[in-house]
Design an enzyme around this catalytic site. Sequence first.
Site, PDB file in Angstrom:
ATOM      1  CB  CYS A  48      -3.094 -29.478  72.180  1.00 46.45           C
ATOM      2  SG  CYS A  48      -3.557 -30.154  73.791  1.00 46.45           S
ATOM      3  NE  ARG A  50     -10.300 -25.137  76.261  1.00 45.00           N
ATOM      4  CZ  ARG A  50     -11.605 -25.409  76.263  1.00 45.00           C
ATOM      5  NH1 ARG A  50     -12.474 -24.544  75.785  1.00 45.00           N
ATOM      6  NH2 ARG A  50     -12.048 -26.548  76.755  1.00 45.00           N
ATOM      7  CD  GLU A 150      -7.181 -29.916  81.874  1.00 46.81           C
ATOM      8  OE1 GLU A 150      -6.123 -29.803  82.529  1.00 46.81           O
ATOM      9  OE2 GLU A 150      -7.522 -29.126  80.997  1.00 46.81           O
ATOM     10  N   PRO A 151      -6.617 -29.984  85.928  1.00 49.12           N
ATOM     11  CG  PRO A 151      -4.850 -30.428  87.415  1.00 49.12           C
ATOM     12  CD  PRO A 151      -5.826 -31.106  86.488  1.00 49.12           C
ATOM     13  CB  ALA A 225      12.172 -48.879  81.400  1.00 47.54           C
ATOM     14  CD  GLU A 228       6.653 -39.026  76.919  1.00 55.32           C
ATOM     15  OE1 GLU A 228       5.976 -38.087  77.380  1.00 55.32           O
ATOM     16  OE2 GLU A 228       7.879 -38.930  76.684  1.00 55.32           O
ATOM     17  CG  MET A 229       3.393 -45.030  81.155  1.00 58.74           C
ATOM     18  SD  MET A 229       2.150 -43.730  81.422  1.00 58.74           S
ATOM     19  CE  MET A 229       1.178 -43.920  79.928  1.00 58.74           C
ATOM     20  CG  ASN A 230       8.647 -45.844  84.230  1.00 58.14           C
ATOM     21  OD1 ASN A 230       7.674 -45.828  84.973  1.00 58.14           O
ATOM     22  ND2 ASN A 230       9.689 -46.631  84.456  1.00 58.14           N
TER      23      ASN A 230
END
Length: 464
Positions: A48, A50, A150-151, A225, A228-230
């Site tokens: 997304c 490069r 970031e890996p 809940a 998405e975040m959880n």
Amino acid sequence: MRLVVIGVNHKTAPVALRERLALVGDEVSIALAQLQGFSDGSVIVSTCNRTEIYALVPESILSPHTLLPNSASAVVETSVIESSMTANNSANLSSTIISAHILKIKTWLAGFKQLSLDEIDPYLYVHRNTHALTHWLRVAAGLDSMILGEPQILGQIKRAVHMAQDQKALSNQLGWIVDQVFAAAKRVRNETQVGAQAVSLSYAAAKLVTQIFDDLPSRTLLVVAAGEMNRLVATHIAGLGVGRVIICNRNPERAEALAAELRNPNRRIEVRTLQELPQVLAEADIVSSCSGSMDILIDKTMTLRALKSRRYQPMLMIDLAVPRDIDSTVSRIDDVYLYSVDDLQHVIAGNIEQRRQAAVDAELLVSQLVVEMDRRFQVRQVGKDIQQYRTRTHEQVNKLLQASIAELHGDSANPEDIMIELTRRLTQNLTHAPSKLMRKAAREGDNELLDFVVSGLQDAHRNH
């Protein structure tokens, strides 16, 4: 080295153009097949952030017929090649040949994505030789990522390499370079702290879990809940090896969908309703909550009851919700470690700064590793050159020998004369190239080259 990289990333191109240049699905395999027509191996990395083409360009000179049509730049490039050939400047010629290949790949990329070269050229970056190697290593080590260190990018590059292997687009030489890049990227991550600290909420939450609990297979994660975040947090924490996950959600379908994602032979998954939250809270060692509710879901009284039921074993509570799901007074309870989204953001901010500082060390190590890789490449390449030289010499000697053997079979053959002539021809043949080089160095006043050749020949005579 003839390694080039051509691409766009989040620093050079807007997302609208990156979307149009992204290669997805079968496009990658088709592109790799087409690139084989004018490269000695290629790897395409498309994410997304490069789209990059890593390629080994051929040593051969591009003729006007092999350049892509409908390109005024190609005509200019051809004339530059011809002028370089006339000048007989090998360094300039080599550089110009690489430039012509780069132009061809650029033009091909524009056509492949149904764009004009003028549309994409201002946003493309190009690196060649050791600069390309440096760029590839920086990308693999996460130093060129939107999130520093970031890996995930290393895994994406590995998948790109596997795709190139599957398409027979990874030549032996490019494969060797890839191995060097992977080994060097591993050293950067192991020998610096550039990727050591969590810089996303989900990673920060997972890091907290490992700091508090070490026997994760015996621990229970409660997910309150299934948004998405959880989902991200639960995925990261469960991936650490948690043995049991309980999901409480108003919508049972969403809870079941998350359960399906987390299901694992070594992990128990249970789905409960939010009404059951007070009962299941006592079973949880780790709680992650992000409901979007306007009301408190877990208050101090509920937490005290849960602690009593679990005989005051420690609990880690992560509240990612705004407004909060967990009453802030819960943080005052002994044996409860409560972290809000602000707490995690504060941790992340400090970690980002640590990564920036570590990146200085990482960049220095990258520079050192590129020098080492280039030296290994040169040694490897010289080995091939030596082998080719020996093969050609053997062929020349064998040709002279066969001619002498044929003469020996003649009626009036004098073996002594034939042997003398053979040694004369061999001597002339083997000394021609170094003699020519010494005369050239003397004419041009290149005393360093002259001394080097003379010294080398003297060493050769002493050793024999």
